[in-house]
Design a protein around this motif. Sequence first.
Motif, PDB file in Angstrom:
ATOM      1  N   ALA A 106       0.731  -1.282  -0.141  1.00  0.00           N
ATOM      2  CA  ALA A 106      -0.006  -0.016   0.059  1.00  0.00           C
ATOM      3  C   ALA A 106       0.838   1.150  -0.084  1.00  0.00           C
ATOM      4  O   ALA A 106       0.451   2.188  -0.637  1.00  0.00           O
ATOM      5  CB  ALA A 106      -0.967  -0.270   1.261  1.00  0.00           C
ATOM      6  N   SER A 107       1.943   1.265   0.791  1.00  0.00           N
ATOM      7  CA  SER A 107       2.784   2.622   1.040  1.00  0.00           C
ATOM      8  C   SER A 107       4.243   2.451   0.156  1.00  0.00           C
ATOM      9  O   SER A 107       4.663   3.686  -0.149  1.00  0.00           O
ATOM     10  CB  SER A 107       3.141   2.520   2.360  1.00  0.00           C
ATOM     11  OG  SER A 107       3.980   1.423   2.699  1.00  0.00           O
ATOM     12  N   VAL A 108       4.640   1.566  -0.507  1.00  0.00           N
ATOM     13  CA  VAL A 108       5.827   1.510  -1.201  1.00  0.00           C
ATOM     14  C   VAL A 108       5.553   1.298  -2.774  1.00  0.00           C
ATOM     15  O   VAL A 108       5.049   0.454  -3.031  1.00  0.00           O
ATOM     16  CB  VAL A 108       6.919   0.665  -0.687  1.00  0.00           C
ATOM     17  CG1 VAL A 108       8.124   0.774  -1.419  1.00  0.00           C
ATOM     18  CG2 VAL A 108       7.023   0.690   0.883  1.00  0.00           C
ATOM     19  N   GLU A 109       5.907   2.393  -3.510  1.00  0.00           N
ATOM     20  CA  GLU A 109       5.649   2.437  -4.963  1.00  0.00           C
ATOM     21  C   GLU A 109       6.081   1.115  -5.560  1.00  0.00           C
ATOM     22  O   GLU A 109       5.362   0.371  -6.222  1.00  0.00           O
ATOM     23  CB  GLU A 109       6.030   3.675  -5.630  1.00  0.00           C
ATOM     24  CG  GLU A 109       5.386   3.817  -7.179  1.00  0.00           C
ATOM     25  CD  GLU A 109       5.739   5.000  -7.431  1.00  0.00           C
ATOM     26  OE1 GLU A 109       5.384   5.223  -8.678  1.00  0.00           O
ATOM     27  OE2 GLU A 109       6.407   6.022  -6.926  1.00  0.00           O
ATOM     28  N   SER A 110       7.157   0.679  -5.455  1.00  0.00           N
ATOM     29  CA  SER A 110       7.754  -0.083  -6.270  1.00  0.00           C
ATOM     30  C   SER A 110       7.209  -1.627  -5.642  1.00  0.00           C
ATOM     31  O   SER A 110       7.171  -2.484  -6.511  1.00  0.00           O
ATOM     32  CB  SER A 110       9.156  -0.515  -5.706  1.00  0.00           C
ATOM     33  OG  SER A 110       9.564  -0.664  -4.558  1.00  0.00           O
ATOM     34  N   VAL A 111       6.869  -1.734  -4.428  1.00  0.00           N
ATOM     35  CA  VAL A 111       6.332  -2.985  -3.897  1.00  0.00           C
ATOM     36  C   VAL A 111       4.901  -3.152  -4.503  1.00  0.00           C
ATOM     37  O   VAL A 111       4.370  -4.121  -4.938  1.00  0.00           O
ATOM     38  CB  VAL A 111       6.335  -3.006  -2.291  1.00  0.00           C
ATOM     39  CG1 VAL A 111       5.634  -4.371  -1.734  1.00  0.00           C
ATOM     40  CG2 VAL A 111       7.776  -3.046  -1.904  1.00  0.00           C
ATOM     41  N   GLY A 112       4.132  -1.922  -4.473  1.00  0.00           N
ATOM     42  CA  GLY A 112       2.908  -2.007  -5.011  1.00  0.00           C
ATOM     43  C   GLY A 112       2.736  -2.466  -6.611  1.00  0.00           C
ATOM     44  O   GLY A 112       1.844  -2.790  -6.681  1.00  0.00           O
ATOM     45  N   GLN A 113       3.584  -1.781  -7.269  1.00  0.00           N
ATOM     46  CA  GLN A 113       3.670  -2.116  -8.705  1.00  0.00           C
ATOM     47  C   GLN A 113       3.868  -3.592  -8.945  1.00  0.00           C
ATOM     48  O   GLN A 113       3.478  -4.333  -9.728  1.00  0.00           O
ATOM     49  CB  GLN A 113       4.608  -1.388  -9.599  1.00  0.00           C
ATOM     50  CG  GLN A 113       4.255   0.191  -9.640  1.00  0.00           C
ATOM     51  CD  GLN A 113       5.373   0.916 -10.120  1.00  0.00           C
ATOM     52  OE1 GLN A 113       6.541   0.446 -10.352  1.00  0.00           O
ATOM     53  NE2 GLN A 113       4.938   2.145 -10.433  1.00  0.00           N
ATOM     54  N   SER A 114       4.845  -4.119  -7.896  1.00  0.00           N
ATOM     55  CA  SER A 114       4.944  -5.689  -7.936  1.00  0.00           C
ATOM     56  C   SER A 114       3.893  -6.608  -7.509  1.00  0.00           C
ATOM     57  O   SER A 114       3.648  -7.534  -8.290  1.00  0.00           O
ATOM     58  CB  SER A 114       6.376  -6.008  -7.355  1.00  0.00           C
ATOM     59  OG  SER A 114       6.583  -7.438  -7.308  1.00  0.00           O
ATOM     60  N   LYS A 115       3.183  -6.185  -6.427  1.00  0.00           N
ATOM     61  CA  LYS A 115       2.433  -6.796  -5.842  1.00  0.00           C
ATOM     62  C   LYS A 115       0.672  -6.576  -6.380  1.00  0.00           C
ATOM     63  O   LYS A 115       0.023  -7.586  -6.436  1.00  0.00           O
ATOM     64  CB  LYS A 115       2.318  -7.012  -4.286  1.00  0.00           C
ATOM     65  CG  LYS A 115       3.418  -7.608  -3.656  1.00  0.00           C
ATOM     66  CD  LYS A 115       3.505  -7.530  -2.201  1.00  0.00           C
ATOM     67  CE  LYS A 115       4.547  -8.275  -1.495  1.00  0.00           C
ATOM     68  NZ  LYS A 115       4.488  -8.185  -0.216  1.00  0.00           N
ATOM     69  N   ALA A 116       0.676  -5.466  -6.758  1.00  0.00           N
ATOM     70  CA  ALA A 116      -0.660  -5.234  -6.973  1.00  0.00           C
ATOM     71  C   ALA A 116      -0.532  -4.268  -8.463  1.00  0.00           C
ATOM     72  O   ALA A 116      -1.015  -3.118  -8.402  1.00  0.00           O
ATOM     73  CB  ALA A 116      -1.397  -4.577  -6.012  1.00  0.00           C
ATOM     74  N   VAL A 169      -4.511   2.557  -5.964  1.00  0.00           N
ATOM     75  CA  VAL A 169      -4.075   2.686  -4.650  1.00  0.00           C
ATOM     76  C   VAL A 169      -2.740   2.216  -4.186  1.00  0.00           C
ATOM     77  O   VAL A 169      -1.884   2.871  -3.566  1.00  0.00           O
ATOM     78  CB  VAL A 169      -5.017   2.231  -3.722  1.00  0.00           C
ATOM     79  CG1 VAL A 169      -4.614   2.434  -2.198  1.00  0.00           C
ATOM     80  CG2 VAL A 169      -6.425   2.986  -3.814  1.00  0.00           C
ATOM     81  N   ALA A 170      -2.513   1.053  -4.707  1.00  0.00           N
ATOM     82  CA  ALA A 170      -1.078   0.500  -4.145  1.00  0.00           C
ATOM     83  C   ALA A 170       0.021   1.123  -4.574  1.00  0.00           C
ATOM     84  O   ALA A 170       0.246   1.732  -5.388  1.00  0.00           O
ATOM     85  CB  ALA A 170      -1.044  -0.983  -4.933  1.00  0.00           C
ATOM     86  N   GLY A 171       1.223   1.340  -3.477  1.00  0.00           N
ATOM     87  CA  GLY A 171       2.077   2.178  -3.416  1.00  0.00           C
ATOM     88  C   GLY A 171       1.890   3.676  -3.285  1.00  0.00           C
ATOM     89  O   GLY A 171       3.044   4.338  -3.241  1.00  0.00           O
ATOM     90  N   ARG A 172       0.755   4.383  -3.152  1.00  0.00           N
ATOM     91  CA  ARG A 172       0.181   5.563  -2.890  1.00  0.00           C
ATOM     92  C   ARG A 172      -0.696   5.847  -2.191  1.00  0.00           C
ATOM     93  O   ARG A 172      -1.357   6.830  -2.236  1.00  0.00           O
ATOM     94  CB  ARG A 172       0.198   6.345  -4.312  1.00  0.00           C
ATOM     95  CG  ARG A 172      -0.731   5.452  -5.354  1.00  0.00           C
ATOM     96  CD  ARG A 172      -0.439   5.962  -6.702  1.00  0.00           C
ATOM     97  NE  ARG A 172      -1.068   7.267  -6.988  1.00  0.00           N
ATOM     98  CZ  ARG A 172      -2.234   8.055  -6.907  1.00  0.00           C
ATOM     99  NH1 ARG A 172      -3.331   7.176  -7.344  1.00  0.00           N
ATOM    100  NH2 ARG A 172      -2.279   9.303  -7.274  1.00  0.00           N
ATOM    101  N   ALA A 173      -1.001   4.947  -1.291  1.00  0.00           N
ATOM    102  CA  ALA A 173      -2.125   5.263  -0.120  1.00  0.00           C
ATOM    103  C   ALA A 173      -1.797   6.174   0.738  1.00  0.00           C
ATOM    104  O   ALA A 173      -0.602   6.340   0.968  1.00  0.00           O
ATOM    105  CB  ALA A 173      -2.361   3.823   0.415  1.00  0.00           C
ATOM    106  N   ASN A 174      -2.879   6.792   1.156  1.00  0.00           N
ATOM    107  CA  ASN A 174      -2.532   7.892   2.273  1.00  0.00           C
ATOM    108  C   ASN A 174      -3.648   7.669   3.488  1.00  0.00           C
ATOM    109  O   ASN A 174      -3.537   8.193   4.361  1.00  0.00           O
ATOM    110  CB  ASN A 174      -2.397   9.331   2.062  1.00  0.00           C
ATOM    111  CG  ASN A 174      -3.712   9.631   0.932  1.00  0.00           C
ATOM    112  OD1 ASN A 174      -4.835   8.954   0.945  1.00  0.00           O
ATOM    113  ND2 ASN A 174      -3.720  10.640   0.225  1.00  0.00           N
TER     114      ASN A 174
END
Length: 714
Positions: free
Chosen positions: A628-638, A643-648
């Motif tokens: 949810a919070s890390v852009e690189s992880v969000g792009q990989s997992k979702a 929202v993934a990687g840029r949630a607030n």
Amino acid sequence: MMKTILLVPTEIGVGLTSACLGLIYALECQGIKAGFLKPFSQELQPEADRTTALYRHLFKHETVEPISYAALTERLKNDENDELLEDAVRLHREISKHHDVIIVEGVLPNGRDPYATELNATLAKALDAKVIIVSNADINNAAKTAAKVDNQLRFFGGATCERTAGVLFMRTKGLPEDSAQIPVTLDPNLRLISDTNRFVSAIQTTHPMIGKDCMPVIGLVPFSNTLSVPRMSDLAAHISAEWINQGEAKQRRVLHSSLIASNIEHEMHKFVAGELIISGSDRVDVLLASSLASSNGIPLAGLVLTEHQAPSTQALEFCQTAIKNGLPILHTKLSTFDTAQQLLNLSNEIPVDDTERAEQVTRFVASHINADWLTQLISDAHKPRLSPSAFRHELVQKSIAAKKRIVLPEGDEPRTIQAAAICQSRGIAHCILLAKPEAVVEVAKARGIELPHDLEILDPDLIRENYVEKMVDLRKGKLNELQARDQLQDTVVLGTMMLALDQVDGLVSGAVHTTANTVRPAFQLIKTAPDYSLVSSVFFMLLPDEVYVYGDCAINPDPDAEQLAEIAIQSADSAKAFGIDPRIAMISYSTGTSGAGADVEKVAKATEIAKQRRPDLLIDGPLQYDAASVESVGQSKAPGSPVAGRANVFIFPDLNTGNTTYKAVQRSANVVSVGPMLQGLNKPVNDLSRGALVDDIVFTIALTAIQAEQQAAQ
């Protein structure tokens, strides 16, 4: 486009460090993450640079260490000016990787370093920087003030040069006394617009270009005695003193000092909050009077005993209560007169470890800088975001505009009294303290708190009977008059009744009460809003670069899918109310379908319910926190998630997860958390941590006022 702003002082002692930090804070309040660079150190000792260290602490951003004074002078001695500037450019490029705007502290033109002005001029060119001239000012001598500015401008092409951006007047003397004595805990708009306009008009009689659009006056910052005060811990080395008792020397500040020379009965009026008492060490009566004042709750700044020997063990034994209360006591072999003279010469510079004073000065300077000028200067580099500083700034401004009445049931609690005084004097809210007026006055006097004349104090004993019958009506069939009268002995219940009857707009409690004590009367008397079936909470987590919303971390132990969806919707609406464009992550130990189990299914179901109820919201889940919070992880997992990687806005599946996570982030990352803010009630009631600081209470009062305004508008 990246912009660089170089602050150049006209002379030593203009408050250059304060100007740099204040400008950075003002930019933060505009939503701009500003970097800081001090290219050249002028400190003789090879230790961490003072301004750089203060910047790191205040803004939680990394920067580079300046080129040392030894290296600077060596380069200049060897006529290696170009190499020196190349080194400065290298440092600048390191910072420009992470920032859109960089504030650069120029070199001070002291008597030791005659090259300072010329070096500043070449530095501006090397960094392609806009230049702000920083000068002190005397309202009563505009011509002399303008001449100092003009002398510096000549090195940068004059007032009409495109490189010059404006002038900032610091430590301005000659302003009305009250403008320099404003308490500085927050950052409302303190700009002295009429004073600035009059001063600019006076300047233009001799220097017509200063104050024009090409060379605007961007701020007039008053000299403030209240912000130039040292701590007791700053005095010891300056007067060659040794500690008899260090106590609270790092917390207590010297607002004023008094020599005790005559009979003690004629000097008792000097024993007040913030006073430094200076006396010969043979004056045991002064030692005992200081001890008695401290024992009576008067927080003296401290005691300095001069000449002779330190006081005897027997004398000190009579002062154990004061010593336990933290009274700082110093002994110096200097005479009383020499001690007082030495203290008059104490530097105004902020010590590197005095972060409290640095924060106050930074906000004070920022509040006097023209925000419109800032916006115009960096308009092409302006990428709006809600930084923590911007969040706090907006919080104060919105609460001032709301003009709400907030009741504080813990009316005689010292932190609450101070917070109420601040809010009342700043217009953040009209505060009502529930307490005996004489108790409030006594606490204020002992702590040196100035109570605003319009601060409302209500004696619970005088108003309690007015609410008995109305409380019975509100809880018809659940309690009788005797029970209502008994429950109204609790000021939280009394304050909640005032809110239920629309006599106030909100309630803040919890400095000495538990969450249950604060929330239970609200559940019974205020009840939930029509659109909601439950009450939940959010924390605003003030991370270094952005504000996150965490919910629910305080109220609901194990919400089901329907309830979790409602918490997400409530939290999204709360985020919007405070200027955050919500991107909501429903947190789980699994991202998407990577894991299985009842807990994951609950989050997945809650996500679908929330999407159906509010298709206007950006919401996704289940998401792991890193996805949810890390852009690189969000792009990989979702991949493809909005929202993934840029949630607030982060919605936790249960109270165990939410409360643990918020406290782990708060303590491990040294993050300020504002809240919990309750949501879903008919009217705003908010809880405090029992360890809340004065600023925490002020911010919670502001939150409550804004909630009241939002609910009134619906």
